[in-house]
Design a protein around this motif. Structure first.
Motif, PDB file in Angstrom:
ATOM      1  N   TRP A   1      53.608   2.864  48.095  1.00  0.00           N
ATOM      2  CA  TRP A   1      53.586   3.545  46.811  1.00  0.00           C
ATOM      3  C   TRP A   1      53.351   2.564  45.668  1.00  0.00           C
ATOM      4  CZ3 TRP A   1      58.428   7.312  46.996  1.00  0.00           C
ATOM      5  CH2 TRP A   1      58.183   8.290  47.968  1.00  0.00           C
ATOM      6  N   ASP A   2      52.656   3.019  44.633  1.00  0.00           N
ATOM      7  CA  ASP A   2      52.512   2.254  43.393  1.00  0.00           C
ATOM      8  C   ASP A   2      53.839   2.379  42.640  1.00  0.00           C
ATOM      9  OD1 ASP A   2      52.022   1.852  40.476  1.00  0.00           O
ATOM     10  OD2 ASP A   2      49.950   1.546  41.123  1.00  0.00           O
ATOM     11  N   GLU A   3      54.564   1.286  42.541  1.00  0.00           N
ATOM     12  CA  GLU A   3      55.932   1.334  42.016  1.00  0.00           C
ATOM     13  C   GLU A   3      55.997   1.888  40.601  1.00  0.00           C
ATOM     14  OE1 GLU A   3      59.783  -1.652  41.368  1.00  0.00           O
ATOM     15  OE2 GLU A   3      57.992  -2.347  42.431  1.00  0.00           O
ATOM     16  N   ALA A   4      55.149   1.403  39.704  1.00  0.00           N
ATOM     17  CA  ALA A   4      55.203   1.825  38.299  1.00  0.00           C
ATOM     18  C   ALA A   4      54.781   3.285  38.139  1.00  0.00           C
ATOM     19  CB  ALA A   4      54.332   0.919  37.444  1.00  0.00           C
ATOM     20  N   LYS A   5      53.683   3.656  38.777  1.00  0.00           N
ATOM     21  CA  LYS A   5      53.173   5.017  38.612  1.00  0.00           C
ATOM     22  C   LYS A   5      54.060   6.053  39.314  1.00  0.00           C
ATOM     23  CE  LYS A   5      48.287   3.943  37.822  1.00  0.00           C
ATOM     24  NZ  LYS A   5      46.893   4.169  38.292  1.00  0.00           N
ATOM     25  N   SER A   6      54.569   5.725  40.500  1.00  0.00           N
ATOM     26  CA  SER A   6      55.438   6.676  41.186  1.00  0.00           C
ATOM     27  C   SER A   6      56.737   6.884  40.401  1.00  0.00           C
ATOM     28  CB  SER A   6      55.737   6.198  42.605  1.00  0.00           C
ATOM     29  OG  SER A   6      56.393   4.951  42.610  1.00  0.00           O
ATOM     30  N   LYS A   7      57.248   5.813  39.788  1.00  0.00           N
ATOM     31  CA  LYS A   7      58.455   5.937  38.969  1.00  0.00           C
ATOM     32  C   LYS A   7      58.187   6.836  37.765  1.00  0.00           C
ATOM     33  CE  LYS A   7      61.958   3.286  36.454  1.00  0.00           C
ATOM     34  NZ  LYS A   7      62.423   1.933  36.033  1.00  0.00           N
ATOM     35  N   ALA A   8      57.022   6.678  37.134  1.00  0.00           N
ATOM     36  CA  ALA A   8      56.670   7.512  35.984  1.00  0.00           C
ATOM     37  C   ALA A   8      56.557   8.980  36.394  1.00  0.00           C
ATOM     38  CB  ALA A   8      55.359   7.024  35.372  1.00  0.00           C
ATOM     39  N   LEU A   9      55.987   9.231  37.560  1.00  0.00           N
ATOM     40  CA  LEU A   9      55.860  10.594  38.060  1.00  0.00           C
ATOM     41  C   LEU A   9      57.232  11.227  38.253  1.00  0.00           C
ATOM     42  CD1 LEU A   9      54.425  13.014  39.427  1.00  0.00           C
ATOM     43  CD2 LEU A   9      54.424  11.681  41.551  1.00  0.00           C
TER      44      LEU A   9
END
Length: 333
Positions: A305-313
């Motif tokens: 997973w893309d850490e920054a983008k998944s967290k934003a989602l």
């Protein structure tokens, strides 16, 4: 002109018609109530969601975990051969979706949780997401999803091989349009290009096959398209007003579906409408943003997973805010 008194026939006829209409109305009410009670008491139940130390606090909105498993429960040898289920031992999850229903005017969001996602599984270390179900069933899978998304799940629904095929057959099949032929002997399908109605067996093969240049990613696209089309068909007048489709659907649904212990029939309509909304854009549809794939010894190829983008989602879902456009991706995007 004749005058009718209190004993005249027309008033008596009106009263008789009124009684007949009242009886019909009461019969309809009783039938609806009996059907509701039957369905509510007949669904399979599983203790999938429970409190544990460190469980994420409840956020805004409502979160569903939707699971398609390769359970062969209730299938005899003939059914397994007809549905090309294979003879794999144990039980795994072929499909995992996180559906968020907001409390405000934001759109619902349906997130595909790719089965090869490399995640932390409580008590088991890092592994593919679908291994959580194999290790500890629905309960461990739910905990794994909660731990890795920081979202508390409110509802759980699961459907197995046989149940999925039965529901598709009950509504008379589902129309899908294929850009090119799709053939997979392992999934039991040989589908030509073009639009066609898929029966239960072909539908099951269609959502299971990993044939395609992107394997599991292509499968996720097919799964979302088909599930959305199926919900449209279930809610259509052609099903609701047709007793030859509605009655088999109501008869098959309880055996096909497993719900969490705290879930009820009245929770399902909003779920169905949100899923069907993925086909017309009224529901946001995406996968968890990922940064790539890599090979892990003894585990195989995994999705990171893309850490920054998944967290934003997940933060957007937790707070009932609009999902940022830069984190909305289709598999392979």
């Amino acid at each position: 002109m004749p005058q009718y008194g209190s004993s005249g026939r027309p008033p008596r006829r009106k009263r008789r018609v009124g009684r007949i209409l009242l009886i019909i109305l009461l019969a309809i009410v009783v039938l609806i109530a009996a059907t509701w009670i039957y369905l509510e008491s007949s669904f399979n139940r599983v203790n999938a969601l429970e409190d544990y130390a460190g469980r994420p606090a409840a956020g805004k909105g409502t979160n569903w975990l939707i699971v398609g498993s390769d359970s062969r429960a209730g299938l005899d040898a003939e059914d397994q051969e007809r549905l090309a289920t294979g003879d794999a031992k144990g039980q795994r999850t072929d499909t995992m979706l996180l559906l968020h229903l907001p409390d405000n005017n934001e759109k619902p969001t349906m997130v595909s949780l790719l089965r090869d996602s490399y995640v932390d599984i409580p008590g088991k270390g890092k592994n593919k997401l679908n291994a959580a179900y194999a290790f500890g069933g629905p309960k461990l899978l739910a905990q794994t999803v909660e731990k890795n998304t920081n979202l508390r799940l409110d509802h759980y629904i699961e459907i197995g091989f046989g149940g999925f095929a039965s529901v598709v057959d009950a509504v008379g099949g589902v129309n899908m349009c294929l850009d090119k032929p799709l053939k997979d002997p392992l999934a039991g399908i040989d589908l030509p290009a073009g639009c066609q109605d898929l029966d239960g067996a072909n539908a099951l093969g269609y959502v299971r096959t990993r044939v395609g240049p992107r394997a599991d990613l292509d499968r996720v696209i097919r799964q979302r398209q088909f599930i959305s089309a199926l919900m449209d068909k279930v809610a259509s007048p052609g099903t609701i007003l047709n007793p030859f489709r509605l009655v088999p659907l109501l008869a098959d649904a309880p055996d096909a579906i497993t719900l969490g212990e705290g879930d009820h029939l009245h929770n399902l309509p909003s779920l169905g409408f949100a899923i069907s909304g993925a086909s017309d854009g009224s529901t946001v549809s995406t996968s968890v943003p990922f940064s790539g794939t890599r090979s892990v010894p003894k585990i195989g190829s995994v999705i990171v997973w893309d850490e920054a983008k998944s967290k934003a989602l997940f933060e957007a879902l937790r707070n009932d805010t609009a999902v940022p456009s830069n984190v909305i991706v289709m598999p392979g995007g």
